[in-house]
Enzyme design. Structure first.
Site, PDB file in Angstrom:
ATOM      1  CD  GLN A   1      43.812  31.737  40.892  1.00 41.91           C
ATOM      2  OE1 GLN A   1      43.816  32.940  41.311  1.00 41.91           O
ATOM      3  NE2 GLN A   1      43.904  31.391  39.493  1.00 41.91           N
TER       4      GLN A   1
ATOM      5  CG  HIS B   1      42.450  30.822  46.461  1.00 48.42           C
ATOM      6  ND1 HIS B   1      42.114  31.595  45.198  1.00 48.42           N
ATOM      7  CD2 HIS B   1      43.528  31.388  46.721  1.00 48.42           C
ATOM      8  CE1 HIS B   1      43.019  32.591  44.831  1.00 48.42           C
ATOM      9  NE2 HIS B   1      43.981  32.323  45.772  1.00 48.42           N
TER      10      HIS B   1
ATOM     11  CB  CYS C   1      33.500  21.644  65.545  1.00 51.29           C
ATOM     12  SG  CYS C   1      34.954  20.704  65.241  1.00 51.29           S
TER      13      CYS C   1
HETATM   14  N1  APR Z   1      37.182  29.009  28.984  1.00 52.04           N
HETATM   15  C1  APR Z   1      38.561  29.656  29.364  1.00 52.04           C
HETATM   16  N2  APR Z   1      38.626  30.715  29.946  1.00 52.04           N
HETATM   17  C2  APR Z   1      37.389  31.356  30.534  1.00 52.04           C
HETATM   18  C3  APR Z   1      36.160  30.697  30.261  1.00 52.04           C
HETATM   19  C4  APR Z   1      36.168  29.465  29.488  1.00 52.04           C
HETATM   20  N3  APR Z   1      34.978  28.995  29.018  1.00 52.04           N
HETATM   21  N4  APR Z   1      35.280  31.714  30.679  1.00 52.04           N
HETATM   22  C5  APR Z   1      35.984  32.691  31.255  1.00 52.04           C
HETATM   23  N5  APR Z   1      37.133  32.487  31.230  1.00 52.04           N
HETATM   24  C6  APR Z   1      38.357  33.284  31.739  1.00 52.04           C
HETATM   25  C7  APR Z   1      38.073  34.778  31.713  1.00 52.04           C
HETATM   26  O1  APR Z   1      38.205  35.450  30.413  1.00 52.04           O
HETATM   27  C8  APR Z   1      38.945  35.211  32.784  1.00 52.04           C
HETATM   28  O2  APR Z   1      40.117  35.771  32.151  1.00 52.04           O
HETATM   29  O3  APR Z   1      38.607  32.857  33.006  1.00 52.04           O
HETATM   30  C9  APR Z   1      39.065  34.246  33.725  1.00 52.04           C
HETATM   31  C10 APR Z   1      38.251  34.269  35.067  1.00 52.04           C
HETATM   32  O4  APR Z   1      38.670  35.198  35.774  1.00 52.04           O
HETATM   33  P1  APR Z   1      38.079  35.756  37.130  1.00 52.04           P
HETATM   34  O5  APR Z   1      36.720  35.627  37.104  1.00 52.04           O
HETATM   35  O6  APR Z   1      38.680  36.696  37.753  1.00 52.04           O
HETATM   36  O7  APR Z   1      38.268  34.115  38.166  1.00 52.04           O
HETATM   37  P2  APR Z   1      39.987  33.962  38.681  1.00 52.04           P
HETATM   38  O8  APR Z   1      41.067  34.293  38.069  1.00 52.04           O
HETATM   39  O9  APR Z   1      39.682  32.334  38.969  1.00 52.04           O
HETATM   40  O10 APR Z   1      39.900  34.757  40.142  1.00 52.04           O
HETATM   41  C11 APR Z   1      40.960  34.558  40.892  1.00 52.04           C
HETATM   42  O11 APR Z   1      39.929  35.877  42.748  1.00 52.04           O
HETATM   43  O12 APR Z   1      37.916  36.274  43.576  1.00 52.04           O
HETATM   44  C12 APR Z   1      39.039  35.659  43.779  1.00 52.04           C
HETATM   45  O13 APR Z   1      39.437  33.716  45.332  1.00 52.04           O
HETATM   46  C13 APR Z   1      38.832  34.274  44.165  1.00 52.04           C
HETATM   47  O14 APR Z   1      39.915  32.311  43.093  1.00 52.04           O
HETATM   48  C14 APR Z   1      39.431  33.614  42.778  1.00 52.04           C
HETATM   49  C15 APR Z   1      40.571  34.508  42.592  1.00 52.04           C
END
Ligand code: APR
Length: 233
Positions: free
Chosen positions: A91, A109, A136
């Site tokens: 993602q 994404h 472009c």
């Molecule tokens: N190691 C493992 N997991 C981690 C770490 C780490 N060091 N640090 C944070 N996390 C976990 C958090 O606990 C959380 O569950 O990673 C997750 C990050 O979650 P989000 O910030 O919600 O990111 P993500 O799940 O990738 O978001 C999905 O949302 O905003 C949109 O398009 C964007 O691709 C993104 C999508």
């Protein structure tokens, strides 16, 4: 794990957190600093393109200063030697999987390092800024936008992802909160396909209960450990 041949690995912002790239929803994360509605929707781009372009120009520059961490490196090692099917569905819009050496990577994404022309629909490699409305490289029009899937837009290559899930023996989710669909639904798709599921995350994600197994801790520790296990003959 002799009965595992085909693997699908979903990664999210958590796998890049230890490389110094902000996640979205953790304390102090991006969506605390910026309103999604202001920077991550087509409507926001139509309403205030400068705000959106500046936001992604800043992110694009920032990720080029970051380095892959042991979690990216472990998945690249697995990708290099795994004899069966393997697909890393990320993602993330950074290129840390590829910079670690992984090649079987799909950016559902989009990616920071492309610009997408809304006039000719061509995606061009891009490392600079877009705020000054450059032309472009393909058609010369000043109609470039970030190649990022915004909220309300369709993620990329969904058919390829579902095809890989149908062939998989194991689905692993790394560093994602399970807050955003369709990615957050892959674990249920895997359950329905009787594919084994494993969560590697700092803390339980929103979909943690749907995994056969969940391990919690930093990706830089959990992922190399898991890769070592998988590679034991
Ligand atoms: N190691 C493992 N997991 C981690 C770490 C780490 N060091 N640090 C944070 N996390 C976990 C958090 O606990 C959380 O569950 O990673 C997750 C990050 O979650 P989000 O910030 O919600 O990111 P993500 O799940 O990738 O978001 C999905 O949302 O905003 C949109 O398009 C964007 O691709 C993104 C999508």
């Amino acid at each position: 794990m002799t009965d595992i041949r085909n693997i699908v690995i979903l990664t999210g912002a958590g796998i890049s957190a230890e490389s110094g790239i902000d996640t979205f929803r953790d304390g102090g994360g991006l969506w605390e600093q910026h309103r999604v509605e202001d920077v991550a929707t087509p409507e926001a781009f139509a309403r205030d393109p400068d705000l959106v372009l500046r936001f992604y120009d800043m992110r694009r520059e920032a990720i080029q200063q970051k380095e892959p961490n042991p979690a990216h490196e472990a998945l690249a090692r697995l990708d290099d030697i795994w004899p069966g099917e393997l697909l890393i569905v990320t993602q993330n819009v950074d290129d840390l999987h590829e910079r670690a050496g992984a090649s079987r990577v799909l950016h559902m994404h989009g990616t920071h390092l492309n610009a997408w022309c809304t006039a000719c629909d061509v995606r061009s490699p891009w490392r600079g800024t877009l705020i000054e409305r450059p032309s472009c490289p393909a058609c010369g029009e000043s109609a470039l936008r970030p190649d990022i899937v915004w909220f309300g837009e369709m993620p990329y290559e969904m058919e390829r992802i579902y095809g890989a899930l149908r062939n998989a023996d194991l689905f692993v989710s790394v560093g994602t909160s399970g807050a955003v669909y369709p990615a957050a639904g892959f674990v249920r798709d895997a359950n329905a396909l009787r594919v084994r599921t494993l969560e590697l995350n700092l803390e339980p994600s929103q979909g943690s209960g749907w995994f056969d197994e969940a391990r919690h801790g930093p990706a830089s520790e959990l992922v190399p450990e898991w890769v070592d296990e998988v590679l034991i003959p």
